[in-house]
Design a protein around this motif. Structure first.
Motif, short mmCIF file in Angstrom:
data_model
loop_
_atom_site.label_atom_id
_atom_site.label_comp_id
_atom_site.label_asym_id
_atom_site.label_seq_id
_atom_site.Cartn_x
_atom_site.Cartn_y
_atom_site.Cartn_z
N GLY A 217 61.11 47.66 22.33
CA GLY A 217 61.00 49.07 21.99
C GLY A 217 62.26 49.86 22.33
N TRP A 218 63.07 49.36 23.27
CA TRP A 218 64.29 50.09 23.64
C TRP A 218 65.24 50.16 22.45
CZ3 TRP A 218 65.50 52.72 28.07
CH2 TRP A 218 64.56 52.61 29.12
N LEU A 219 65.78 51.37 22.22
CA LEU A 219 66.69 51.57 21.08
C LEU A 219 68.00 52.21 21.56
CD1 LEU A 219 67.28 51.78 17.98
CD2 LEU A 219 66.21 54.05 18.06
N SER A 220 69.12 51.59 21.20
CA SER A 220 70.42 52.21 21.44
C SER A 220 70.94 52.75 20.12
CB SER A 220 71.42 51.19 21.98
OG SER A 220 71.03 50.75 23.24
N THR A 221 71.31 54.02 20.12
CA THR A 221 71.86 54.67 18.92
C THR A 221 73.31 55.01 19.25
OG1 THR A 221 69.68 55.60 18.51
CG2 THR A 221 71.52 56.61 17.33
N ILE A 222 74.23 54.42 18.50
CA ILE A 222 75.65 54.58 18.85
C ILE A 222 76.34 55.39 17.76
CG2 ILE A 222 77.74 53.34 19.56
CD1 ILE A 222 75.44 50.88 19.54
N GLU A 223 76.88 56.53 18.15
CA GLU A 223 77.60 57.39 17.20
C GLU A 223 79.09 57.22 17.46
OE1 GLU A 223 76.61 61.71 16.43
OE2 GLU A 223 75.36 61.17 18.16
N TYR A 224 79.85 57.09 16.36
CA TYR A 224 81.30 56.87 16.49
C TYR A 224 82.04 58.07 15.94
CZ TYR A 224 79.48 52.12 16.73
OH TYR A 224 78.76 51.01 17.06
N LYS A 225 83.07 58.48 16.65
CA LYS A 225 83.91 59.59 16.18
C LYS A 225 85.36 59.29 16.49
CE LYS A 225 80.58 62.89 15.52
NZ LYS A 225 79.68 62.54 14.49
N GLY A 226 86.24 59.91 15.68
CA GLY A 226 87.68 59.75 15.94
C GLY A 226 88.22 60.98 16.63
N LYS A 227 89.51 61.15 16.51
CA LYS A 227 90.20 62.32 17.11
C LYS A 227 89.52 63.62 16.70
CE LYS A 227 95.05 61.66 17.94
NZ LYS A 227 95.85 60.67 17.31
N GLY A 228 89.42 64.55 17.64
CA GLY A 228 88.93 65.87 17.26
C GLY A 228 87.42 66.06 17.42
N TYR A 229 86.70 65.00 17.77
CA TYR A 229 85.26 65.15 18.00
C TYR A 229 84.96 64.85 19.46
CZ TYR A 229 85.14 65.02 12.95
OH TYR A 229 85.36 65.30 11.63
N PHE A 230 83.69 64.80 19.85
CA PHE A 230 83.28 64.55 21.25
C PHE A 230 84.39 64.91 22.25
CE2 PHE A 230 80.71 60.65 19.64
CZ PHE A 230 79.68 61.47 19.22
N SER A 231 85.25 63.91 22.53
CA SER A 231 86.26 64.09 23.57
C SER A 231 87.61 64.45 22.98
CB SER A 231 86.41 62.76 24.30
OG SER A 231 86.90 61.80 23.38
N GLY A 232 87.70 64.47 21.67
CA GLY A 232 89.01 64.75 21.05
C GLY A 232 89.87 63.50 20.95
#
Ligand code: HCR
Length: 377
Positions: A217-232
């Motif tokens: 039942g455990w689910l990992s959802t992984i979102e990917y971003k490049g420069k300028g998002y989340f942490s930049g």
């Protein structure tokens, strides 16, 4: 500056290559590209990236709880991304175009046993389709009871100056528990964007979302971003880890997949790939069979490495002509190429079952079942 990294003599063929990409969809591997962008490595070698930290693969079995194991699978998965998507930039200066495997091409390898990882980890790869290219693989640490099986194909398109690669296929990781029960994890694959084409210096950024669904039942959802998002920063990701039927995540992990990440709840380091990895061990070319990748492509790879592109092209044509002849002979004889280590099934039962738990799209996928007949069987 445009084409900055392209050798002067190849600038016009690079420009033609880029022009031919506009409006292109389908199988990029069959396109002719200028010599400076060619890699001497076949795509059949790529599944080895899944296990260049074999101790993380083995450690999945050591998790005491379902939650521990779900986190261990996520840690191992994130730790493979640096090798999968940035290692050509490190070893060859930029992303390169790998050799397009022939049908039936094989790649075998292993990571020797050690105290930390318990047993030998073995790798069996087979090119199960040429048009479109599909690669099937199996990685197993039998002593630990951890096995990964999967297949990979790509659909490419061109948009906004970048190549967009949708990975088709999935992987299934199984863990045999001491209780005799088996835990399964369905792993979907991220979308890639190949940037830097204008400069002749391609590199990969990951995009959108991928999932790891456990049978617990455990689910990992992984979102990917490049420069300028989340942490930049480039190569950023944010993973949420959630137990069954709970929408609020228990863990949120953030960082850059090619360096380190932290679990936001505890502030503890989650993964670290700044330490050395361990490449797969492969028998010498003289000991390999004629279908084994490094032996099959030996002449082409040598030509590319030594800058002798005429001899590389000649040997590549020889291999391709032999393949075409083989297909003609099969048609004439009314026979079909037989896969050696895998059997194709139209619908993967694990994908169907676990995919439902997070509404996977598409709802079903085909798969290649391992026949248990690799060199170490
Ligand atoms: C897109 C790609 C071939 C496929 C490669 C895959 C998706 C294969 C499965 C591995 O698990 C992960 C992986 C990593 C690679 O980054 C990806 C390759 C990157 C480039 C290559 C194209 C077919 C070649 C593009 C030509 C460019 C560089 C001009």
């Amino acid at each position: 500056q445009a084409g900055e990294a392209v050798p002067a003599a190849q600038k016009s063929s690079w420009t033609s290559f880029l022009k031919s990409l506009a409006g292109f969809t389908g199988d990029l591997s069959s396109m002719t590209a200028p010599p400076f962008i060619l890699s001497p490595t076949s795509l059949t070698e790529f599944p080895a990236y899944w296990c260049e930290r074999p101790e993380l693969f083995a450690m999945i079995a050591d998790g005491k709880t379902e939650e521990d194991r779900a986190l261990a699978v996520l840690r191992w998965f994130i730790s493979t991304l640096k090798g999968q998507y940035t290692s050509r930039n490190e070893s060859m200066g930029s992303e390169k175009k790998p050799l397009n495997p022939v049908l039936g091409e094989l790649f075998y390898g292993y990571w020797p046993e050690s105290k930390e990882r318990g047993g030998k980890t073995t790798l069996v790869v087979e090119q199960v389709s040429h048009h479109p290219p599909i690669t099937a693989y199996r990685i197993a640490n039998d002593a630990k009871g951890v096995v990964l099986t999967g297949h990979n194909a790509q659909k490419t398109s061109f948009s906004g100056g970048s190549i967009i690669v949708k990975q088709v296929g999935h992987a299934v990781l199984t863990v045999a528990l001491p209780s005799g029960e088996k835990e399964e994890y369905l792993i979907t694959l991220p979308r890639l964007r190949i940037d830097g084409l204008w400069y002749g210096s391609p590199y990969i950024e990951l995009a959108e979302t991928s999932f790891i669904q456990s049978s617990t039942g455990w689910l990992s959802t992984i979102e990917y971003k490049g420069k300028g998002y989340f942490s930049g920063k480039s190569h950023s990701f944010k993973a949420t880890v959630t137990p069954a039927n709970v929408s609020q995540s228990t863990h949120v992990i953030e960082g850059t997949w090619h360096t380190t990440s932290k679990d936001n709840r505890t502030n503890a380091q989650f993964h670290d790939v700044t330490t050395p990895k361990e490449e797969v061990t492969v028998t010498s070319i003289d000991e390999q069979g004629e279908w084994e990748s490094r032996r099959l492509w030996h002449g082409v790879a040598k030509g590319i490495r030594e800058g002798d592109f005429d001899s590389a092209a000649k040997d590549k044509s020889r291999i391709e002509n032999e393949q075409r002849q083989r297909r003609r002979d099969e048609t004439a004889a009314g026979t079909k190429w037989e896969l050696k280590h895998f059997e194709h099934i139209d619908s993967c039962p694990v994908y169907e079952r676990l995919g439902k738990m997070f509404s996977a799209n598409p709802p079903t996928e085909d798969a290649y079942v391992y026949l248990n007949n690799g060199p170490d069987a």
